[in-house]
Design a protein around this motif. Structure first.
Motif, short mmCIF file in Angstrom:
data_model
loop_
_atom_site.label_atom_id
_atom_site.label_comp_id
_atom_site.label_asym_id
_atom_site.label_seq_id
_atom_site.Cartn_x
_atom_site.Cartn_y
_atom_site.Cartn_z
N LYS A 1 0.83 -1.21 0.00
CA LYS A 1 0.00 0.00 0.00
C LYS A 1 0.87 1.26 0.00
O LYS A 1 0.64 2.20 -0.77
CB LYS A 1 -0.92 0.00 1.22
CG LYS A 1 -1.81 1.23 1.32
CD LYS A 1 -2.54 1.26 2.65
CE LYS A 1 -3.27 2.59 2.82
NZ LYS A 1 -3.83 2.76 4.15
N ILE A 2 1.88 1.29 0.90
CA ILE A 2 2.75 2.47 0.99
C ILE A 2 3.65 2.58 -0.24
O ILE A 2 3.92 3.67 -0.73
CB ILE A 2 3.58 2.42 2.28
CG1 ILE A 2 2.66 2.54 3.49
CG2 ILE A 2 4.61 3.55 2.30
CD1 ILE A 2 1.78 3.78 3.48
N GLU A 3 4.09 1.45 -0.76
CA GLU A 3 4.89 1.47 -1.99
C GLU A 3 4.10 2.11 -3.13
O GLU A 3 4.64 2.90 -3.92
CB GLU A 3 5.32 0.06 -2.37
CG GLU A 3 6.42 -0.50 -1.47
CD GLU A 3 6.84 -1.91 -1.88
OE1 GLU A 3 6.16 -2.50 -2.75
OE2 GLU A 3 7.84 -2.40 -1.32
N LYS A 4 2.80 1.77 -3.20
CA LYS A 4 1.93 2.36 -4.23
C LYS A 4 1.73 3.85 -3.99
O LYS A 4 1.67 4.64 -4.94
CB LYS A 4 0.59 1.63 -4.25
CG LYS A 4 0.66 0.24 -4.86
CD LYS A 4 -0.71 -0.42 -4.86
CE LYS A 4 -0.65 -1.82 -5.47
NZ LYS A 4 -1.98 -2.50 -5.43
N GLU A 5 1.62 4.25 -2.72
CA GLU A 5 1.45 5.67 -2.39
C GLU A 5 2.68 6.48 -2.81
O GLU A 5 2.56 7.56 -3.38
CB GLU A 5 1.22 5.84 -0.88
CG GLU A 5 -0.23 5.67 -0.47
CD GLU A 5 -0.47 6.08 0.98
OE1 GLU A 5 0.26 6.99 1.47
OE2 GLU A 5 -1.36 5.50 1.60
N ILE A 6 3.85 5.93 -2.51
CA ILE A 6 5.10 6.61 -2.89
C ILE A 6 5.23 6.68 -4.41
O ILE A 6 5.62 7.71 -4.96
CB ILE A 6 6.31 5.88 -2.26
CG1 ILE A 6 6.29 6.04 -0.73
CG2 ILE A 6 7.62 6.40 -2.84
CD1 ILE A 6 7.34 5.24 -0.01
N LEU A 7 4.87 5.61 -5.08
CA LEU A 7 4.91 5.58 -6.55
C LEU A 7 3.96 6.63 -7.13
O LEU A 7 4.33 7.38 -8.04
CB LEU A 7 4.52 4.18 -7.05
CG LEU A 7 4.45 3.99 -8.57
CD1 LEU A 7 5.80 4.24 -9.21
CD2 LEU A 7 3.94 2.60 -8.91
N ALA A 8 2.74 6.69 -6.57
CA ALA A 8 1.75 7.67 -7.06
C ALA A 8 2.23 9.09 -6.82
O ALA A 8 2.03 9.97 -7.68
CB ALA A 8 0.41 7.43 -6.35
N GLU A 9 2.88 9.32 -5.70
CA GLU A 9 3.41 10.65 -5.38
C GLU A 9 4.48 11.06 -6.40
O GLU A 9 4.50 12.18 -6.89
CB GLU A 9 4.00 10.64 -3.97
CG GLU A 9 4.46 11.99 -3.47
CD GLU A 9 3.32 12.91 -3.07
OE1 GLU A 9 3.59 14.11 -2.86
OE2 GLU A 9 2.16 12.45 -2.99
N CYS A 10 5.36 10.12 -6.73
CA CYS A 10 6.42 10.39 -7.71
C CYS A 10 5.84 10.68 -9.09
O CYS A 10 6.30 11.59 -9.79
CB CYS A 10 7.39 9.20 -7.78
SG CYS A 10 8.41 9.01 -6.32
#
Length: 200
Positions: A61-70
């Motif tokens: 979930k957090i990996e996806k959040e960081i990816l979306a932020e980038c």
């Protein structure tokens, strides 16, 4: 108290460990999208224990959040650069210095916001140039005496006329009284000698 102190120390160390893990993920994703890590804000919520597995790894979930932020930051950056290029081209096309207009993009404006401002500035410059041209023309007209084309011709060729040979020829003119009067005046203004023979 000693136990409380040890728990706090453990929590701080754990939090620092999590921060290192999050920064490592941010660095990897930033590199993938051509970003600097400093361009991505590290959210404090990413360091919560609920975002880590039992083996102290980031959850999907957090990996996806960081990816979306980038991805979002990359898109904003690309859009900003595209807007800068559009504004620069538009300013140059309107014969304006582009640097100050491009800087408005960094202040949060878009190309669509800036184009009307460029139009207004270009119009003002054009009107100013027109006013200056009209002023210059008026000053020139005021400085020079009003002269007819015939007078200018006489002045330009005054010296030449004195030394040039003269010729005589017969010219039969047909026209209205007004036309003949204008021709007569022009001939007199030029200093040409003539003789009138009216048809009976």
């Amino acid at each position: 108290n000693k136990i409380d102190s040890q728990i706090k120390e453990f929590e701080e160390k754990t939090k620092e460990d999590r921060k290192v893990i999050v920064l490592a993920e941010l660095t990897e994703q930033a590199t993938n999208y051509g970003l600097e890590v400093s361009e991505i804000e590290l959210k404090s919520s990413w360091l919560n224990s609920s975002n880590f597995t039992a083996k102290n790894k980031l959850t999907k979930k957090i990996e996806k959040e960081i990816l979306a932020e980038c991805i979002e930051i990359k898109q904003r950056k690309d859009t900003r650069e595209q807007n800068k290029k559009l504004v620069e081209s538009y300013a140059k096309a309107n014969k304006l210095e582009p640097h100050s207009w491009v800087m408005l993009i960094d202040e949060g404006l878009t190309a669509a916001n800036i184009f009307p401002k460029i139009d207004a500035a270009a119009k003002e410059v054009l009107e100013q140039e027109q006013r200056e041209l009209e002023k210059a023309e008026a000053e020139i007209k005021q400085a020079l005496p009003n002269k007819t084309a015939v007078e200018v011709h006489k002045e330009l060729h005054a010296e030449e006329s004195e030394d040039e040979p003269t010729y005589s020829f017969t010219l039969n003119i047909t026209g209205t009284a007004k036309q003949i009067s204008i021709i007569k005046k022009t001939i007199e203004d030029l200093g040409v000698k003539y003789q009138v023979e009216m048809d009976e």
